[in-house]
Structure formats: structure tokens, C-alpha cells
Design an enzyme around this catalytic site. Structure first.
Site, PDB file in Angstrom:
ATOM      1  N   HIS A   1      -0.039 -16.230   9.199  1.00 20.71           N
ATOM      2  CA  HIS A   1       0.332 -15.053   8.219  1.00 20.71           C
ATOM      3  C   HIS A   1       1.340 -14.338   9.146  1.00 20.71           C
ATOM      4  CE1 HIS A   1       0.228 -12.013   5.179  1.00 20.71           C
ATOM      5  NE2 HIS A   1      -0.696 -12.616   4.533  1.00 20.71           N
TER       6      HIS A   1
ATOM      7  N   ASP B   1      -5.206 -15.652  -3.292  1.00 20.08           N
ATOM      8  CA  ASP B   1      -5.017 -16.801  -4.135  1.00 20.08           C
ATOM      9  C   ASP B   1      -5.148 -18.071  -3.454  1.00 20.08           C
ATOM     10  OD1 ASP B   1      -4.296 -15.651  -6.433  1.00 20.08           O
ATOM     11  OD2 ASP B   1      -2.049 -15.823  -5.981  1.00 20.08           O
TER      12      ASP B   1
ATOM     13  N   HIS C   1       0.863  -1.401  -0.082  1.00 19.23           N
ATOM     14  CA  HIS C   1       0.016  -0.014   0.079  1.00 19.23           C
ATOM     15  C   HIS C   1       0.826   1.278   0.002  1.00 19.23           C
ATOM     16  CE1 HIS C   1      -2.769  -3.272   1.276  1.00 19.23           C
ATOM     17  NE2 HIS C   1      -3.595  -2.394   0.602  1.00 19.23           N
TER      18      HIS C   1
END
Lengths: 395, 395, 395, 395
Positions: free
Chosen positions: C104, C328, C17
Site C-alpha cells: 500500500h 474491496d 478523511h
């Protein structure tokens, strides 16, 4: 190569005649307020065309932060910075393409890389320094917020005109910038201006010396035996184009002194020992001692001059060169922010390494858990936009 | 830290009061003849106790090759070198344990590491330099065999006594060593001797300047923009204990010149361009140009002196220190092989990197297959002990 | 940190970002033809949105060369590359701001840096890999022109569907790209497609294995003992997001074999020795032996899934997370150019270092003077725009 | 090359047939108790000749600390370590001098360095690993004292005999050493012993897998994007001789799982978040998350076997090789301390770097002044020999 530093690390790119210049600054601590406004002032001080004393090349040199921040706060990720090249006039150098400029990088670049850029020396261009200055501004902000470090450079001599006053303890950038030569002694500065103007009129150039002080350096920076602080500072400074010499503290003058006169006697200063004199220039045994770090950098006269020079072409034929391009008769006023930047980069890297050494030897409980200090389990507070960013993490 | 170099890389260990000192030299090209006899001469030149001018500490300083060679030939693997410490007298420094020596490393080491060695500054000991000198002797041999490089350093000033003669093109180590001060001008050297003796008698010390020339450097060495050759040379030199300044070529004197006088005009010299003058000191644009590389290093007067000094203890109490240990009144004669070593280490590393750049851009067939040149499919020949090793691979 | 390599060195910047992503590639040999057209194809292969199998995020990912070339030829100076971020939708991740995604980087980034980016893991974003892929394309071109190196990666398994055919000697990128999964066995690829679609429908994800071969590697690459070629390749591959395993040659399967079956017998192949089998995967003793370098990289299933997960918030409160952003179900098809890029970067760096070792041991006259080969005293020829650039320096 | 690490950095030297092997460990925090007794146990575990399963070569492998400590406490200066080679029998390998051993380093070393050591592969000798193990013991002590880190490796398979039990949370070195194979499951270990004995009888060899757990790792270690913790661990492990594969957490097995099964759900554990499962192997996004770091390393069967092998000589002539020297039929039992050492070195370096990042973002007053914690102005206390050294600085 084009990377400097171990933990606080800058990598630069760009030469005169490409799309732009810039750098990646890796290892910048997170949670530090940072916008282009922190970087632009030093770039503008470095920019040509600021006065009659410097080159006429006109560049806006507006920096853009490409990555590494959000909402004006550093993320701890690499900060990409770019500055476009807007004023490319490759034709200017065309007439010099057969004759390597004496004492310039044309010949050695040609020999080393087997190529020749439009501008001759390619990466040996003053525009290469933009990346350093931008990165240095970030390093400097970290040092200022974390330790109160102040870095100020000034012109102490041009040609044989030398400023004598000792301004190490008091000099400010405001005072430095009060005169276009960036020599803080107005009377001396006026003489310098006259000398530079004289050189310009003669299509000649002249060298000078930049002095620099780093005040409020933390004690303990520098990594013997090969990365003593004066060694990395020397490396940093001597990587600036056109440099021929480096001194710390008493420098070459100190070699003429007796030890009894040169030694800096200790005295108690608050919670540390300080010294009465500072011939050491703030570094003893390769490690900062808390006194001001004082250094001097010699810049030779610029190699590119309009005056005719009897030299030879690349293939050895006698020739006369009279350079036509834009060029400064004296680079030291513009070198001020570059010297400051390299000082900041060398110091910030040494500071991060020493923070590691320091933290490693503390008792286990002495180092507060990171998440309790800057990032509670609910991290929203760390990015509270209603508080000035400077207040959040570093003060 | 204690590693210097990228491809030709030395890592050192050892301080005054441990079992020994030494280093690991990594990246030494294989197939080079190498025994202790190649290394010992420079260690012996560095050794204290060589004359009345230096410290009385007596060390044999015999180096041992631990690894990296077989049958007197390098293998391409790391070369381990050790030199035992034989003359440890920790008691000598005992009386100084409460008072940090002014301008020595005692205080900063204490602050940085939180510890204090028997000798005070620990790694800021002259014995640390043994590893550099040993590694430098290997680097120098590689440079000599591969390129014919000659490196000679000499004492150009002690105190305010300065040698004026320009000896850059002709100076040899034999001439340097012909006088204990290592100043090659006998008349000046005698004055230096008297000055050093005067300082010794006064229990004081004095500084000086070491000059160094690197002749026959290949063209193209140095890695802009941060690892310009003058930057890595400055890093190398300013990492030597007691250094305060570095110059290349015209140095600080060059700042007073006009460009038209300072620029080195080109002239054809064989298959390359040379220069008429050498104000650049052999480096232009951060890259060697084939002219002699000329540099100067400033050494401050040694900090440890017998003379009384009014200073404070570690806890800030006023005290008088009169150091009793063995110490040199002047270090520059012994610094000669150290400066030569650091010059060799910086240059050898730059040479290996540039060999890579050079080889990378050659047409595919220009670089002979390694095994056809030095190592036929039957490799026995490469280690034929009946041929002088120097003749095999590098000449 | 964000730099990889010693002489051929990439430094990257950028996260999801910010304004853009990119890299600086330092140490690229000069005189190599290079334009954006050499880099874009691999970036486009990496780009999301190429098929129904991958994320819908749409990026043009057009690379721009900022520096380091002129007239389409490399200068030997750092190559700056930028790719703008055009499709920033920070709001997408907003709903996940209180709950770290299981497996993550959200939690560890938060802990390490004390901050949290809009996208959660910040630099642990697939966009970080753009810089690698761009740099790898340059490394690959150098290796191809200089040595004829061919690097091809393919999907060898997704979930428990595995391709059995041995394609090491024949596989091409064309064949790899003939199926959207990038598995070159069409029948197996169809099964993989069905599995990925099934996972997508279940709002779940699945892992896979990428295989890679490097053909025509020069012999002698790799720097024992710590920088063995398999070690730097492993470092390179395991730095790719989502990797959990690395194998070279026989890998884990080889541990079950007897030495007599596993050893690769030698046989003469032209001017070098080759091997009959290749359990070594092209590397013996940490050094390339000229056989194809064969490696496999394990990618875990992507952590961000739409399916509900019972986990906790940053402050430890039980919560259910169902990720809503674009993601994905399977990353291995897009990982193909990333694996190829890292292979090229590791190999190019090892090649440059070995060129130095090789050139250093050649007899003095074996290495042609650089200026006689690529750059005569009149250098104009080196930039003759009428000749195809590829033909000039490297062929 | 022969250096590993950035701030905690080891450089090794030595091969089989030289005077000795050893290393320099730079960056060890000062004030840590350290004697040879801290290092010798792991060297003795690595030593050959410990059981009927390993080579008969007999070495005492006694380490000597050459520098970097005084009175049994580290100084913060480089620690030199040497181990003499006492059992050199160069003649043993003489018969193999014309035939490169299949899958050994003989050929590639010969090609890379143009030389051939008495032992064939020279630095590709098991003795090279002594330096790693010695350095690793120091790294491990730092990690244990500072963070309570526990590192334990064990043999999880030899050939196709595999241990199934999950011992990650409970395994100790005592239990590992309770069986000569260093497989902690006694029944499986007996089968392994039989298999190794069978290979020995057949003059053959066999490979295996070493598993390793790092418990109590601090959170936040690892430096994306290129120096993710799994990348530096992979680099470390794949630099060990004979390695062919590396896995962290679920490894290749994880590629067959769905994300919903593979993801490790968070749960609160004290002042940090932990995970219910540990498929991540303690690393997420390249950064340690506080869970046990679990890795597996594949070792191929040793290349040197007594069994006859049909191969060729260096000059390509068909030949039969039956190695006669001393050699292990299986290296994995001896690889245990080597894997532990490399884990410790990678982790200690990451920990020092992260200490720097951590300390850099703390508010100015959060980091106690070094001298107030470990070294009051009167530093004598820091070296008080009446207190156990371990208690002084790190606990």
C-alpha cells in the site's frame, strides 16, 4: 488559464453569480500548521463593505478548508478551499445587458467566449480574487515560517495624491490598516479619502498605485532566462484585474539615471553581500539578492461608473450608459491583500524551485535524511498535538 | 527556466563564452514558408557594432536553421536554430573576477549556481537574447501572414530626453531605423545621441524606455485569470535583461485619471466594436479588443561601466572597480528587436491557444477538414515549389 | 502533481478523511449545455456499495457545480466541482497505525511527506478518483457533442478468468452494466463473480484487466515527440491507483508478431484512409488515425486484505497485520468509469491542442468569425433558453 | 510536444533529412563535471550499423556541447547539444511517396501537419531519439553521482523467444553488450540472432521486449495523484517510437495473483524499510520505495519492410508497396540506450522535484548555506581545475 505556479501552484474557480469561489493549492509543504484562521484575515481585508470608501456589497467570505490538512497540519496533498457566494443579485446588472461597459471586460469576454454572464464580465469580477488571496495566505505562512519573509503592501497614491515617505524598511500591516485608505501617511491618507469621496459623489472613479515590499527574501530566487524573478512577479501582478503597470526597484524613474548613480554598490552584510542603495529592488540578473524586493503596481480607475457615458450597444447603436450596480469608486485599498497574495505566490514558487537547485548541488551527506529530521520510523511524534504545530516542522 | 510559451514555445540556450547560442521553436504551424532570410534581419538589428552608439564587439550572428523545414517550408516539427559565437575573448573580464559588478548578475549567479562564468553573469549576457530574437522572427511571420499583425518598437526616451509625438498608428521599422538611436523623432534622436556620447566619454551609462505597438491583433487573445494578455506580455518583457518596468496603455499615468476620462467609449468599426480612445492599450479584462496593443518597457542604465566604483570583493573587502571590457553605454537602441520578438512570442502563443478555443465552439461543420484545404489526398501540391510559399498556406 | 492536461485541464483535491473531494476543470469550451445530471451517472457508477462485490462504504457522492455555468450552459470559465465526504470513520484504520500495509502507499507517503494520515495512504485513496471521474464526464460530453466520440470500458479479466470475445466495435455501457462485474460476457462474468466471492471469503483480493475503446476519435490527435497520444494515454491510465501495466492495440502480444502480419494495411474509408486490421490500436506514429483507440490497463490485487500478513512495523519490528477496515476484494468493476474518465481527459486535451494546429494552418478566411457563428452582435440568442442547449452550440 | 520534464527538462529537435538533430537540457544542476565523453558512449550504443542485425545507415553521431559548461563543469544554464546529420539520402524514400507505409507514421503525419517530409514520417524517425539519448546521459550522470543510481536495460524477448533468467539485481551494461542482440543470456541471444536473420532474409521484421532496472533509486520520488512515478515512467517509455505496452513490477501477470501472494512484505533494510519480494517494481502508491524499479516496454515489429504489402495510395487507389530504403528488421537492440535515457530523464526530474519537497520541510538550519558548501565567498576554489571535477561537488 486559471493556474499559477510550477511547484507551489494555485488553481482558482468562481465568478460573481455562481454558488461559490475558491481554489486548490497544490505543492504546499507538509507538516505546516494551517487552519482557516491563517487564511481568513487576508480575506477579510479584501472583503468589500469595510468602509465608506468601498462597495456596499456584503459578503461574509468565510473560507473553508476542504482537504489537505488533518489535525490542523498540512499533509502535502492539495488544499481545497471554498468560499460561498451569499449575496448574489443578478438583477442588478440587467439594465446593462445591451451595452458593453466601456473599458470593462464585457465586450472582450463576449467576443472570446461567445457568451455573456449575468454580471457582464463574468470571471473579470473582483470575486475572482478571493481564490488568490486565500492561496496567498498559505504561501505567505510558508515563507514566514521557513525564511522569516515579511510582505507588506500599501497605497502609495490615489489619483494625483502621492505619498512621498520611504517606508520600505519599517512598514507593517498594522500601520497600513490604521487608515481606511491603507495609505500609511495619515495626512496624505486624509486627502485621498476626500478625493475618493469626491469621485463617489460625482458617480466617477479614480485609480491609484499600490507599493509592496518583500523583506527577508532568501537570496537566489528566480529562474533565468524567461522566469527571472521580476518577470514572474510582473506576471503575477499584471494578472490582477485593472492593472496597467508594474515596476521593480527604480522602475521608470531609473531610466533617467546614469549607471554610476543607479548602480547599487556592494557591502558586506553578515554572511552575504548586501548593497548600499537598492535601485535594483532586490533583484539583480533576475535573481533575488537578499535586499528588500520593492515593487509598484498601477491600477486604473474602475470602469463601472454611475456617470453617463456616450457609447454604443453590442450591435453598434449609439447609447448612453449610466451603470446602476454596486461598484467601488477606487479599488486600491482593497487591492492591498491581493498584491500581497500574488507576491507570496510568486515568491513561494520560486523558493521551492530554488530549494531543489540548492539541494541538488549539496554533497550527498549535506541533506539530512527526511525521516531523521521530521519523521522518525515511529511517526507519531510528528503529529504530537501537545506541541504547537509551528514549532514542529519549521522552526 | 529557459522555455517560454504553451503551444508556440521557445527554448533557448547559450551564453557569451561557449560554442554558440540558439533555440528550439516548437509548435510553429506547418506549411509556412521559412528560411534564414526571414530571421536574419532582426538578428542583424540586434547585433552589436552597428553604430558608434553601441559596443564594439563584432559578431556576424549568422543564423542556421537546423531542422523543422524542408524546401523552405515549415513541417510543424521543432525548428532548431543555432548562431555560433565567433568573437570570444574571455580574458577581457579577467580583471573583474574578484569583484562582483554592482547591479550586474555576477553576485546573484554566483550565489544561485555556486559557480562563476568567465564573463561574470554567464547567462545574464546580451548574447542570450539572440535565441529570443530568432524565435520572435518566426512568431512574427506567422502573425503577419495569418492576421496581418504589425509589430514595431522604438526608443521613446533615453535618460530624461523623451519623444512626445504619438506615432502608434503610423510608425514603421523603416522610420525607426532611419536614425541610429532608433528614436523616430529626428530632433529628439539627435539629443539622445549627444547624451549617449556624453555618457560614453564619461565612461558612464544611461537608461531609457522602449515603446512598442502591435497593430491588427485579433480580438480575443489572452487567458484569464492568470494568463491575461497584459500578464504574459509583462512576463515576456520583464524577462529581458535590464528591465525595471512595464506599462500597457495608460500605464502609471492612467492611475491619476478619473474613470470618466480614462474609459474608452465604444464605437462600431466594421464587424466589431472599436474604441474612440485607447487608454486600455488594446487589452480589456485581460483579453485583446482589436485596438492597437501599446506597451512601454523601462531599461535601466547598463551596470558595467568604466568609471571607478567603490564596492567590495566577493569576500567583502573594500575595492575599486573600473570595468575594462566592451560594453554599451546605452542598450535601448539594440533592445528594439528584442522587445518586438518578445511581443511576437507572447502574442503568437496566445493566438494559437485562442484558435483552439475558437475552433472548439464552432459547429461541427464550420471547420473545414484539414486535408481538403491544405493537403488533398495527393499531397504533392502542398509542396509545389513553383508557387511562392507564402501564397500556399497562409494567404 | 494534481493537475492533468494542457488546454483541457483538471486539478483535483481531497482524500478520505477531509470535508470533501472535488476538482476544477479549466478550459472547458463555452456554450456547452452542462448540469450535474451530466456528471452524476459516472460518479454513481464509480460509487462503492453498488453490489455484493464491492466495499460496503456508503457514500451518496452527489456532485455540485460551484462555478463555470449559468442557466445550464458553460461559460468558458473554470468549473468547480465538489462532492462532500459523508461517511468518514477514521477510527477504522486506527489499529493499522503502527504497521505499514504491505504494497500500500502507507510507507511511501510517510517517507515522502513525513506525515501519516488517518487513513494511512491519504491521497492514495479511492476517493481521490472522484475528481477525475467528474472531470472526465465533462470531457466526454464535449467529445461526444463535437465529434461523436464514444468511450466504453469493460472488465476483460479478473484473476486468470479472461473474456475472449472481441467487442471493440459494438460494446455499450448498457451491456457493460448488465452484470455487476462489468464483464459483458455473461458466462465469463459469472465465473468472475464466483472468484471474487471466493477471495472475499478468504479475506484475500484479486486483480484484473480493464479494456477500453474510444470510437470515432478524430484523426490527428497526439503531439510528438514526447506527447504522443499513446504516451499521454499511458500517463493518464498509469496515474490511476493500483495500475501495473498499459497496452495499446496489440500491446505485448504484438511483440511476437512479424511486421508483415502486424502491419495494418490501408483501405479507403470515406474521406480518409482507414485500416483493415487495427493492431495499431488507433494510433500510428503517436497520432490518432481514426480507427478505434483500443487500450488495456492492468490492476493489481488490492493491497488491503483481512488475511494475516507477516511484515514489520514502521520501526522494523516483526508484526502480523490483519486489516480490519472496509475494502474491496477486487477493484476492476469500479475502475470502469475511472478508465473512461482518464481516456476522455487525455483525448479532450489532445483534441483542443489539435484544433489549434488545425485552425492555424487554414487559410485566413476558412475559420468563420466566432461572433457570426455562435454569438451575433446581439448575444441574447446564444442563451435562448427555449432551445435545447445541446442544439445551440455543438450540433 | 517536444519538451519533457518539469525541473530537469529536455527539449529536442531534428528529423532525418535536416542539418542535424539535438536538444537543450535545462535544469541540469551546476558544478557537475561534464564533457562530450560522458554523452558519446550512449549515442554510440544507439547508433545504427553496429552489427549485422541493424540498419546499414552509417552515422558518426558525434555530439557537441554548445553551451552550459565551462572548463568541463556545468554552469546550471541550459546545455545545448547538436549532432550533425551526415548521411542524408532523401532519394531512398522517393519511391514510397505515393503510398503511406502501413503502420508507419506517414499517413498520420500527413493528416496532422498537412505536409509530407522526404522521409515520410519526418519526426517519427529513429534519428529523433538522438536528442533523448544525449539528454538521458546527462540525467544519468547526475543520478549516479548524487545517489549512486544504476540504470541498465536489456533485451528480454524478440518475437516469441524469451529470456527467463532474473537478472534484476546483477545485470550490467557490459554483460548486456557482450552479445549483439543485447540479450544477456547467451544461449537465448543466439536464438534471437537466428530469428532476426531469418526475418531479414524474408524482408520482414519482428518485435520484442526491453526490460529495464533502476537500482538505488532514492525513496520518495513521484508526485501523486497524476504524476505518480509509474505514470511519468509510462509517459516517458510510451513516447519512444514503436512502443505498444508498458509494465512496472508484476505488470499484467500481477493481475492474475491474489493479494496475499502479490503483496510485498516489509522488512528492515538499514535505515529504511525494504520489501521481501518486489512485485511492486519499486513503486508503491506512485512513489518510489527504494527497491529496484523494474519495468518492461513492448516494441512492435518495425513497419517498414521489404516484403510486398497490398495497401492503397494516399488517394485510395489499390497499390503494392515493397519498401526499398535502409531499415532494421528488429529495433530492440538499439532501443536499449533509449529506454535507459527515458528512465533517467523521468527519474532525474522526479528527484529534483522531491529534493525541493524534502528541503522545504527541513528545519531552517538543516540545509547548509549554498555558499558555504560549494562556493565560499572566494569562488575560485569551486573551479579548481587540479581536482577531478567529480570529486568537487557531488561526492
Amino acid at each position: 488559464m486559471s493556474t499559477f505556479g510550477t511547484l507551489f501552484r494555485v488553481t482558482t474557480f468562481g465568478e460573481s453569480h455562481c454558488a461559490g469561489v475558491g481554489c486548490i493549492v497544490d505543492g504546499v509543504p507538509p507538516l505546516m500548521a494551517l487552519t482557516e484562521a491563517d487564511i481568513q484575515p487576508q480575506l477579510s481585508r479584501r472583503r468589500p463593505g469595510q468602509s465608506a470608501l468601498t462597495t456596499k456589497r456584503d459578503e461574509k467570505d468565510l473560507v473553508r478548508i476542504m482537504s489537505g490538512t488533518e489535525h490542523g497540519v498540512t499533509l502535502g496533498t492539495p488544499i481545497g478551499l471554498t468560499v460561498p457566494n451569499e449575496d448574489m443579485r443578478p438583477g442588478d446588472y440587467g439594465s446593462m445587458s445591451d451595452i458593453p461597459r466601456p473599458s470593462h471586460a464585457d465586450y472582450t469576454y463576449q467576443y472570446k467566449y461567445g457568451t455573456k454572464t449575468s454580471s457582464g464580465g463574468g470571471r473579470a469580477s473582483a470575486r475572482e480574487t478571493i481564490g488568490r488571496v486565500a492561496a496567498g495566505a498559505i504561501a505567505e505562512k510558508f515563507l514566514r515560517l521557513r525564511y522569516g519573509v515579511e510582505i507588506v503592501a500599501w497605497v502609495s497614491s490615489i489619483g494625483d495624491i502621492e505619498m512621498k515617505e520611504d517606508v520600505v524598511d519599517t512598514i507593517t500591516r498594522e500601520r497600513v490598516d490604521s487608515h481606511p485608505t491603507r495609505c500609511p501617511d495619515a495626512a496624505v491618507a486624509d486627502q485621498m479619502t476626500a478625493l475618493v469621496q469626491e469621485c463617489r459623489n460625482a458617480e466617477d472613479s479614480v485609480g491609484g498605485v499600490v507599493s509592496c515590499v518583500i523583506r527577508n527574501s532568501p537570496v537566489g530566487l528566480g529562474e533565468p532566462c524567461f522566469d527571472k524573478l521580476q518577470a514572474t512577479l510582473a506576471h503575477a501582478m499584471m494578472s490582477i484585474p485593472a492593472t496597467k503597470g508594474f515596476e521593480i526597484g527604480s522602475g521608470f524613474r531609473g531610466t533617467t539615471q546614469r549607471g554610476s548613480a543607479h548602480n547599487d554598490m556592494f557591502v558586506r552584510k553578515g554572511d552575504r553581500l548586501g548593497t548600499v542603495t537598492n535601485n535594483s529592488g532586490g533583484v539583480q540578473g533576475g535573481i533575488s539578492n537578499g535586499e528588500p524586493i520593492v515593487l509598484r503596481v498601477a491600477f486604473k480607475p474602475p470602469a463601472t461608473i454611475g456617470k453617463e457615458q456616450a457609447t454604443v450597444t453590442y450591435d453598434g447603436t449609439s447609447a448612453v450608459l449610466a451603470a446602476k450596480g454596486r461598484h467601488d469608486p477606487c479599488v486600491v485599498p482593497r487591492a492591498i491583500p491581493i498584491v500581497e497574495a500574488m507576491a507570496a505566490l510568486a515568491l513561494a514558487d520560486a523558493a521551492l524551485v530554488q530549494l531543489s537547485r540548492h539541494a541538488a548541488v549539496l554533497p550527498f551527506n549535506a541533506l539530512p535524511p527526511l525521516q531523521n529530521v521530521v519523521t522518525p520510523l515511529n511517526p507519531a511524534k510528528a503529529q504530537d498535538p501537545t506541541k504547537p504545530a509551528d514549532d514542529r516542522a519549521h522552526s
